[in-house]
Design a protein around this motif. Structure first.
Motif, PDB file in Angstrom:
ATOM      1  N   ASP A 175       0.835  -1.209   0.000  1.00  0.00           N
ATOM      2  CA  ASP A 175       0.000   0.000   0.000  1.00  0.00           C
ATOM      3  C   ASP A 175       0.869   1.258   0.000  1.00  0.00           C
ATOM      4  O   ASP A 175       0.578   2.231  -0.716  1.00  0.00           O
ATOM      5  N   ASP A 176       1.923   1.247   0.821  1.00  0.00           N
ATOM      6  CA  ASP A 176       2.847   2.383   0.831  1.00  0.00           C
ATOM      7  C   ASP A 176       3.500   2.557  -0.532  1.00  0.00           C
ATOM      8  O   ASP A 176       3.684   3.674  -1.026  1.00  0.00           O
ATOM      9  N   PHE A 177       3.870   1.429  -1.132  1.00  0.00           N
ATOM     10  CA  PHE A 177       4.520   1.434  -2.443  1.00  0.00           C
ATOM     11  C   PHE A 177       3.618   2.111  -3.477  1.00  0.00           C
ATOM     12  O   PHE A 177       4.040   3.013  -4.214  1.00  0.00           O
ATOM     13  N   LYS A 178       2.358   1.684  -3.519  1.00  0.00           N
ATOM     14  CA  LYS A 178       1.411   2.246  -4.487  1.00  0.00           C
ATOM     15  C   LYS A 178       1.153   3.726  -4.218  1.00  0.00           C
ATOM     16  O   LYS A 178       1.070   4.537  -5.146  1.00  0.00           O
ATOM     17  N   SER A 179       1.018   4.073  -2.950  1.00  0.00           N
ATOM     18  CA  SER A 179       0.748   5.465  -2.595  1.00  0.00           C
ATOM     19  C   SER A 179       1.904   6.372  -2.995  1.00  0.00           C
ATOM     20  O   SER A 179       1.697   7.477  -3.515  1.00  0.00           O
ATOM     21  N   ALA A 180       3.130   5.903  -2.776  1.00  0.00           N
ATOM     22  CA  ALA A 180       4.303   6.703  -3.134  1.00  0.00           C
ATOM     23  C   ALA A 180       4.386   6.907  -4.640  1.00  0.00           C
ATOM     24  O   ALA A 180       4.667   8.014  -5.120  1.00  0.00           O
ATOM     25  N   LEU A 181       4.121   5.853  -5.409  1.00  0.00           N
ATOM     26  CA  LEU A 181       4.188   5.979  -6.864  1.00  0.00           C
ATOM     27  C   LEU A 181       3.071   6.868  -7.401  1.00  0.00           C
ATOM     28  O   LEU A 181       3.269   7.616  -8.364  1.00  0.00           O
ATOM     29  N   VAL A 202      12.254   4.193 -12.645  1.00  0.00           N
ATOM     30  CA  VAL A 202      13.481   4.228 -11.840  1.00  0.00           C
ATOM     31  C   VAL A 202      13.156   4.089 -10.355  1.00  0.00           C
ATOM     32  O   VAL A 202      13.767   3.283  -9.635  1.00  0.00           O
ATOM     33  N   ILE A 203      12.187   4.867  -9.888  1.00  0.00           N
ATOM     34  CA  ILE A 203      11.847   4.829  -8.463  1.00  0.00           C
ATOM     35  C   ILE A 203      11.250   3.475  -8.086  1.00  0.00           C
ATOM     36  O   ILE A 203      11.537   2.935  -7.008  1.00  0.00           O
ATOM     37  N   SER A 204      10.448   2.890  -8.974  1.00  0.00           N
ATOM     38  CA  SER A 204       9.896   1.559  -8.700  1.00  0.00           C
ATOM     39  C   SER A 204      11.006   0.550  -8.472  1.00  0.00           C
ATOM     40  O   SER A 204      10.971  -0.238  -7.519  1.00  0.00           O
ATOM     41  N   GLU A 205      12.003   0.566  -9.345  1.00  0.00           N
ATOM     42  CA  GLU A 205      13.102  -0.392  -9.214  1.00  0.00           C
ATOM     43  C   GLU A 205      13.877  -0.167  -7.917  1.00  0.00           C
ATOM     44  O   GLU A 205      14.250  -1.124  -7.230  1.00  0.00           O
ATOM     45  N   LEU A 206      14.128   1.086  -7.584  1.00  0.00           N
ATOM     46  CA  LEU A 206      14.871   1.368  -6.352  1.00  0.00           C
ATOM     47  C   LEU A 206      14.068   0.960  -5.121  1.00  0.00           C
ATOM     48  O   LEU A 206      14.627   0.444  -4.144  1.00  0.00           O
TER      49      LEU A 206
END
Length: 449
Positions: free
Chosen positions: A137-143, A164-168
């Motif tokens: 959920d944090d991942f999706k919210s950040a993206l 890039v940010i997804s991979e990092l």
């Protein structure tokens, strides 16, 4: 007369007060100095040995701080909490444009609520967003926030930066895991993402960080001979090095292909961006033209990646085309590396190690002494692949090859193979070969460049 309980409480408070450690932030808490990144000034503030003591972090002397450096301070506070410390923050007046203001803009006052409640995230300023990454959920919210933040930069920039940010973030999620216990419960320590657009410079800066096991400890599971953090980071930016692909057990999951840092770093080169990867005491800088490394005086126990992208609206690029190019490059390098391993060769992808312009003599000497001389002493041959390298100076190539050639003698013509080099690079290497195998140069000479 005070009761025994009150007296004991007073004694306990005095002992606690006497044991308190105060960390005073410097006047400038930032990586930036004359357009060059300096990390030791920030990292030297962090005392990783503190355990079970009250710690006070004093912002009041800090007149300048940047958001990425302040984000690392949050991770440090979480580590102190892991180590049984209580942490308090001393801030200056809210109106002053100083480090205290940066701390408030990040919403960092809520850092301990964030690390113990998965439903809480940072209440940061919309122009300086900060995210704790603990779950999908944090991942999706950040993206999603990143998409909104970069909406006006153009579709290709938006897609590319998201990639890039997804991979990092995948990297820190899989390799940066750590946890702590508080009030009888176990909590995962979040990783962080913070990004800021500096309008005057037209640059986007972002940092992804964790306090996990670090790159060297992770890669050493598959490559146990790694001796330094720099070496580990350099390996991690090559294709299929840092992933779970190295696992030979057919029942072991392979969730990570080891391509994230390779592709991300190459994308940023195309965008004329800069990537700094810090882990342990190693620091690797990937710029549009070269890749350099250094050993820090201080240390960071996990990993953080600092990225600067110049948003040049005149730059034309297509993510799909770049991805296809990078994957083809990766396939070719992996095939060459695999073939080299089966034929007793040391394969060196020059672009990944030294960048588009291979010209730093110190980097050549370091690589020569660590890898090339050792491989040749074991009877291996050397394959240098210069694909995508535009230029390389005589000083660099001489430092890299002169000593090995002198030690091999005339057999160097068979043992050292060069592929995909420009005419200028090829001619320079031919000159170095001739110069170091001419009359008067004995094989196995101990001469060092």
């Amino acid at each position: 007369m005070k009761s025994m309980r009150d007296q004991l409480y007073g004694i306990k408070r005095k002992i606690k007060k006497d044991s308190k450690v105060t960390l005073v932030l410097p006047s400038e808490f930032t990586f930036n100095r004359s357009e060059i990144k300096h990390f030791d000034q920030v990292l030297s503030v962090f005392n990783w040995k503190l355990r079970n003591v009250p710690v006070e972090i004093d912002f009041r002397s800090c007149s300048s701080a940047n958001y990425q450096a302040a984000s690392l301070l949050i991770l440090y506070c979480w580590r102190l909490k892991q180590q049984g410390c209580t942490v308090s923050i001393l801030l200056e007046n809210e109106a002053d444009p100083n480090g205290s203001r940066v701390w408030r803009m990040l919403g960092a006052q809520g850092l301990f609520a964030v690390c113990t409640d998965p439903k809480v995230n940072f209440n940061s300023n919309e122009h300086k967003p900060l995210f704790a990454i603990r779950n999908s959920d944090d991942f999706k919210s950040a993206l999603k926030s990143m998409d909104d933040f970069t909406l006006n930069f153009g579709v290709e920039y938006q897609k590319t930066l998201r990639y890039v940010i997804s991979e990092l973030l995948y990297n820190v999620h899989e390799h940066g895991a750590s946890d702590f216990h508080w009030k009888g419960k176990r909590y995962p320590t979040p990783s962080l993402l913070q990004f800021t657009w500096y309008e005057r410079a037209n640059e986007l800066h972002f940092i992804v960080g964790d306090i996990g096991i670090g790159i060297k400890n992770h890669i050493s599971k598959a490559y146990p001979g790694i001796s330094t953090d720099e070496e580990a980071i350099r390996l991690a930016i090559q294709p299929e090095i840092s992933g779970t692909f190295t696992t030979k057990d057919p029942y072991e999951t392979r969730n990570n292909a080891g391509m994230g840092l390779f592709i991300s770093s190459n994308i940023l080169k195309k965008l004329r961006g800069d990537m700094h990867i810090i882990s342990g005491r190693g620091a690797v800088h990937i710029s549009p033209t070269d890749t350099t490394a250094k050993t820090l005086e201080t240390t960071w126990p996990g990993t953080f990646v600092l990225v600067t992208v110049r948003l040049d609206r005149g730059t034309e690029f297509a993510l799909d085309a770049m991805m296809s190019e990078f994957r083809d490059h990766a396939k070719a390098e992996i095939a060459a590396r695999t073939n080299a391993a089966t034929t007793q060769q040391l394969y060196v992808g020059m672009y990944n190690y030294f960048g588009k312009n291979a010209d730093l003599k110190s980097e050549a000497i370091r690589y020569r002494d660590k890898y090339i001389i050792h491989a040749l002493s074991e009877g291996k041959s050397l394959l240098l692949d210069f694909v995508d390298v535009d230029s390389s100076t005589h000083s660099f190539l001489n430092a890299l090859l002169a000593t090995p050639i002198r030690r091999l003698g005339l057999i160097a013509y068979k043992k050292i193979r060069i592929i995909n080099a420009t005419n200028e690079i090829r001619e320079t290497i031919d000159y170095i070969l001739d110069d170091n195998t001419s009359d008067g140069v004995a094989p196995n000479s101990n001469h060092e460049e």
